[in-house]
Each structure stands twice: as C-alpha cells, then as structure tokens.
Design an enzyme around this catalytic site. Structure first.
Site, mmCIF file in Angstrom:
data_model
loop_
_atom_site.group_PDB
_atom_site.id
_atom_site.type_symbol
_atom_site.label_atom_id
_atom_site.label_comp_id
_atom_site.label_asym_id
_atom_site.label_seq_id
_atom_site.Cartn_x
_atom_site.Cartn_y
_atom_site.Cartn_z
ATOM 1 N N ARG A 93 -7.775 72.124 -2.589
ATOM 2 C CA ARG A 93 -7.516 71.344 -3.813
ATOM 3 C C ARG A 93 -8.825 71.063 -4.555
ATOM 4 O O ARG A 93 -8.894 71.168 -5.778
ATOM 5 C CB ARG A 93 -6.836 70.013 -3.444
ATOM 6 C CG ARG A 93 -6.728 69.059 -4.624
ATOM 7 C CD ARG A 93 -6.043 67.766 -4.221
ATOM 8 N NE ARG A 93 -5.870 66.866 -5.357
ATOM 9 C CZ ARG A 93 -5.165 65.733 -5.296
ATOM 10 N NH1 ARG A 93 -4.592 65.369 -4.167
ATOM 11 N NH2 ARG A 93 -5.039 64.960 -6.347
ATOM 12 N N ASN A 147 3.653 70.717 -4.285
ATOM 13 C CA ASN A 147 3.225 71.071 -5.636
ATOM 14 C C ASN A 147 2.687 72.491 -5.731
ATOM 15 O O ASN A 147 2.237 73.030 -4.735
ATOM 16 C CB ASN A 147 2.113 70.093 -6.078
ATOM 17 C CG ASN A 147 2.691 68.872 -6.757
ATOM 18 O OD1 ASN A 147 3.710 68.968 -7.431
ATOM 19 N ND2 ASN A 147 2.037 67.732 -6.582
ATOM 20 N N CYS A 168 9.828 65.156 -7.618
ATOM 21 C CA CYS A 168 8.542 64.612 -8.048
ATOM 22 C C CYS A 168 8.677 63.099 -8.107
ATOM 23 O O CYS A 168 9.747 62.592 -8.429
ATOM 24 C CB CYS A 168 8.196 65.152 -9.425
ATOM 25 S SG CYS A 168 6.696 64.434 -10.118
ATOM 26 N N TYR A 252 0.877 62.833 -17.190
ATOM 27 C CA TYR A 252 0.333 64.198 -17.160
ATOM 28 C C TYR A 252 0.272 64.817 -18.554
ATOM 29 O O TYR A 252 -0.493 65.748 -18.790
ATOM 30 C CB TYR A 252 1.184 65.108 -16.261
ATOM 31 C CG TYR A 252 0.974 64.901 -14.787
ATOM 32 C CD1 TYR A 252 0.037 65.656 -14.080
ATOM 33 C CD2 TYR A 252 1.706 63.963 -14.078
ATOM 34 C CE1 TYR A 252 -0.157 65.481 -12.728
ATOM 35 C CE2 TYR A 252 1.528 63.773 -12.722
ATOM 36 C CZ TYR A 252 0.592 64.533 -12.042
ATOM 37 O OH TYR A 252 0.399 64.356 -10.703
HETATM 38 C C1 G6P Z 1 1.964 62.159 -8.507
HETATM 39 C C2 G6P Z 1 2.737 63.429 -8.558
HETATM 40 C C3 G6P Z 1 2.669 64.197 -7.288
HETATM 41 C C4 G6P Z 1 1.233 64.366 -6.875
HETATM 42 C C5 G6P Z 1 0.546 63.038 -6.754
HETATM 43 C C6 G6P Z 1 -0.938 63.216 -6.523
HETATM 44 O O1 G6P Z 1 2.687 61.189 -7.913
HETATM 45 O O2 G6P Z 1 4.077 63.244 -8.887
HETATM 46 O O3 G6P Z 1 3.253 65.431 -7.522
HETATM 47 O O4 G6P Z 1 1.169 65.018 -5.626
HETATM 48 O O5 G6P Z 1 0.702 62.284 -7.892
HETATM 49 O O6 G6P Z 1 -1.465 62.073 -5.950
HETATM 50 P P1 G6P Z 1 -2.851 62.090 -5.192
HETATM 51 O O7 G6P Z 1 -2.974 60.723 -4.625
HETATM 52 O O8 G6P Z 1 -2.793 63.169 -4.157
HETATM 53 O O9 G6P Z 1 -3.887 62.390 -6.229
HETATM 54 MN MN MN Z 2 4.903 65.309 -8.901
#
Ligand code: G6P
Ligand code: MN
Length: 432
Positions: A93, A147, A168, A252
């Site tokens: 990531r 994802n 999601c 987003y």
């Molecule tokens: C949101 C999205 C998810 C994503 C997450 C990332 O809730 O809906 O799809 O995985 O944020 O969160 P993070 O804490 O991993 O940055």
């Molecule tokens: Mn999501």
C-alpha cells in the site's frame, strides 16, 4: 448450522467484524466462524484470533471461532465468505501511495493510480478464491470488503459464477454524519445514493421521512456538517461549490473535484507525518499491542481511528438481510442491470438495493444528472480496463486504464508510474 469464513482473518479489522456478529447473534446464530489467513499472516491471526475467542466467551455465546491457514477446511460448506485481505500487506500500500507522488500525482490506496495497482495484485487472488469456492462451497455468498471493492466486484461478476456483493463502510459513515447533524439515530436517516465505489453522491436525504436535502446541503456549505472518514484529509469544498453541486458527495470525491489541493496535501503529509499507509502501520502496531493483552475481551475504542470503523454494521446487516430474507435496502456494489441507462447493464455500481435471500436488487435510479454523469462514466471505463488488465496482464490495456483515469494528468506520466509499479510489484503479479 451457520458457517462464516473471513479471509484475511488476521486483519486488525477482525474485532470490528466479530463485534458486529456478537451484537446480531439473535438474528444470525453463527455456529462456526473460520478466520483464514496465509502463512505470512500467521502471527497476526494468532493474536487477533485469540481476542475474537475471548470476545465471544465474554459475550457468552456458543460461536466457535476457528483459526486456520487451511483454505479447504475453512471453505468447505461455508454459507458466507467475507474478505478483508491486503495482498502484499501495508508495504505494498505504501508503495502504491508513494510512487505517484514522485510525479506529482495523488498517492491514495483506492483513488487514482493506487487503486489501479491494488486491483492488479488483488483481482487474481480474489478470482482464485472464487475458484476454490466453486469447489468447496459453490452456493455460498462472497461479501467482499477487499479494496478496491467496486473494481474487485466488477471482476468477480464478470469472471466468476460465485454470488457476490461488494461492500464499503463509506455510505454508512455518511449516514452516521447526517444523523449526527440532526441529533437522531442512524435508523432515522434515509438517503438515495448513486455512483461507484468511493465515488458516490447522495442526492436525496430524508430525516425521519422528511426531505431535508436542501437543509443538509446548506449545513455542508457553511461547514456545520461533513463526512468524517478518518482516512481522508479534511479539506472542505467552498460554500459556492457545495451549493452548486447540491448533492452530498463522499469525501473521496474531493480527490476528483479538488485534485490539486488534495494532491498537495498528500505530498506534504507524506513528507511530514507519512502517507496514510505509513500512519496506519503505526495504528496497527499499537492495535496489535492492545490485542495481545489477555484481559482485553472487547473491540477497543482505538479501532475507530481506522477509515473502516463500523464496517461490520454494513457487512453484518447485509448478511442478515440475505440470511433472513429481510428485503432491507442497503447501499452495495452490484450489477447495474438497468438501474441507470447511463451505464452499461453488465457493469457494477454502488447504489441502494433491496437485499433478500437471492441477493441485491438495485433500485431504479434513472438517468444520471449531467453534473455527475461524465465523471461516473469515465471512471467506470477506467475500472473496466483495470479489470481487463488485471485478468490478462496486458501492458497496453494497463497503460490505457491509467491514462484515462481522470486523476492522471498525462499518458507519459501514466507510463512512468506504471513501469515503476510493475517493477516493485513483480512478486505479486503472476499475470504480467
Ligand atoms: C474507508 C473505506 C475503506 C478503506 C478505509 C481505509 O472506510 O471505505 O474502503 O479501506 O477507509 O482506512 P485506513 O484506516 O486503512 O486508511
Ligand atoms: Mn470503502
């Protein structure tokens, strides 16, 4: 007997999921819960799996939590399979996020190039899981949280016979934010939602049945309401833009409408506090420290720092709506099938759908308003090419996918990002 399997069982999100199933035990009496992971995830699985076992013991419910690395044992005769895996773990990531930033392009795990790259690593693994499901549990439902969930769902619906719904946490957290703004319960909120995963718009907002769309848009415009996804920098739209758009966009969407500002923020954050992936590595390290405490027997508050906080509300209520044939309406990723004539029938979208024992039936939306139509159509085209590239490993298709993504400013830059991406991801790309 009700058997659930979670692939990526060693994820730091597992307590979130288990908490959701414990809360809903009356309607979803799970007898066997398999947490499945791979060898590299063994240690995390042990730690978080033991916490899951303590959680059900504390709740006093007879749900057997099994920890396993054996895919066949886990999948055999499963009723529901959920996925929350990350191919290449957080290191991958962080590469996804950092490489585009070098070229002045947004580095984010699902929007823009990062989502493309994550899809290339993830789709082959998910399609392989589907093959295993066809063998061991052909009638099970695959509830995918992995994802980029919308693109992964697109791949599964096109290339597998397994029944699937993509989920999601985003729409649920938009509802929570609306509820907060009106000081009511989330159950009092209804919203009509249309778009793609991480690209949704709420164009009708009802509070206790009353249409409050205009009022809520005004709250957004003056900054007294927002969408609080923890993983997205809190830059607001201008009041004029909020009023002009006159829809509630998921956070987003700032990556598309405020691309320059969001990219500059991402570059600054990367230099100062680290990319979101680097930040989550730290959050995860602390979470796993907490999880190791033998006296901890509930989901810790600290998990709310993750963007996917409350994702079990979405996952568990959808599973319950299938299992109990409830016909509830939820926001899911599913096949368009005519919900809007402005997208091909066979592609997936994210919208309200009735969920019953036969799956998701999207509500008819009709034509997309012109102000959002172009963006949705062009990102969908990018997603279709992304799936094709992930399945074939064809360089030209990959390059085209990246080049038509609205966030990528030039095909020449797309090429440079792609080449660097393919190099560092070599180990995870059997198709290329
Ligand atoms: C949101 C999205 C998810 C994503 C997450 C990332 O809730 O809906 O799809 O995985 O944020 O969160 P993070 O804490 O991993 O940055
Ligand atoms: Mn999501």
């Amino acid at each position: 007997k009700l058997k659930i399997v979670t692939i990526g069982g060693g994820s730091s999100y597992t307590p979130e999921l288990i908490d959701g199933f414990i809360k809903r035990y009356d309607e979803l009496p799970v007898t066997d819960f398999y947490l499945l992971d791979i060898e590299e995830g063994r240690e995390k699985l042990e730690i978080v799996g033991k916490l899951a076992q303590r959680m059900v013991a504390q709740a006093g419910i007879p749900m057997n939590i099994h920890l396993t690395l054996d895919r066949e044992a886990a999948l055999k005769d499963a009723d529901f399979v959920t996925t929350q895996l990350r191919v290449g773990f957080l290191d991958a990531r962080i590469n996804d996020e950092k490489i585009p930033l070098k070229y002045g392009v947004l580095g984010q795990e699902t929007t823009g190039p990062g989502g493309f790259m994550k899809a290339q690593r993830t789709i082959p693994v998910l399609l392989d899981i589907c093959k295993a499901m066809e063998k061991w549990c052909p009638n099970a439902w695959l509830i995918n949280f992995t994802n980029p969930a919308g693109i992964v769902t697109e791949a599964i619906t096109r290339h597998s016979a397994i029944k699937t719904i993509g989920i999601c946490s985003g729409a649920n957290s938009m509802m929570m934010d609306i509820a907060k703004a009106y000081d009511v319960r989330k159950a009092d909120i209804n919203a009509r939602i249309i778009g793609l995963n991480h690209l949704i718009f709420a164009d009708k907002i009802y509070v206790k049945g009353d249409d409050c769309t205009d009022d809520f848009i005004e709250k957004l415009a003056v900054g007294s309401a927002n969408n609080s996804l923890k993983n997205i920098p809190d830059i607001g739209f201008t009041a004029r833009f909020a009023r002009a758009l006159h829809m509630y966009p998921i956070s987003y969407l700032k990556y598309y409408f405020l691309t320059r500002e969001m990219t500059e923020t991402a570059i600054r954050d990367s230099a100062n506090k680290g990319t979101r992936g680097e930040q989550t590595r730290e959050i995860e390290r602390k979470l796993f420290e907490l999880y190791q405490d033998p006296n901890l027997n509930h989901k810790p508050k600290e998990l709310e720092q993750r963007g996917g906080a409350w994702y079990s509300d979405t996952a568990c209520s959808i599973i319950s709506s299938i299992f109990n044939d409830k016909k509830e309406v939820h926001v899911v990723n599913t096949v368009n099938n005519g919900a809007t004539p402005d997208l091909p029938d066979h592609v997936t979208l994210e919208t309200n759908a009735v969920i019953d024992k036969n799956g998701a039936h999207p509500l008819a939306y009709g034509r997309l308003p012109v102000k959002i139509r172009g963006l949705i159509q062009s990102v969908k085209a990018y997603e279709e090419l992304t799936v094709e590239a992930a399945v074939t490993g064809d360089y030209a298709t990959a390059l085209l996918a990246l080049s038509i993504n609205p966030i990528v400013p030039s095909a020449a830059i797309a090429e440079q990002i792609l080449d660097e991406y393919l190099e560092v991801n070599h180990a995870y790309l059997p198709q290329y």
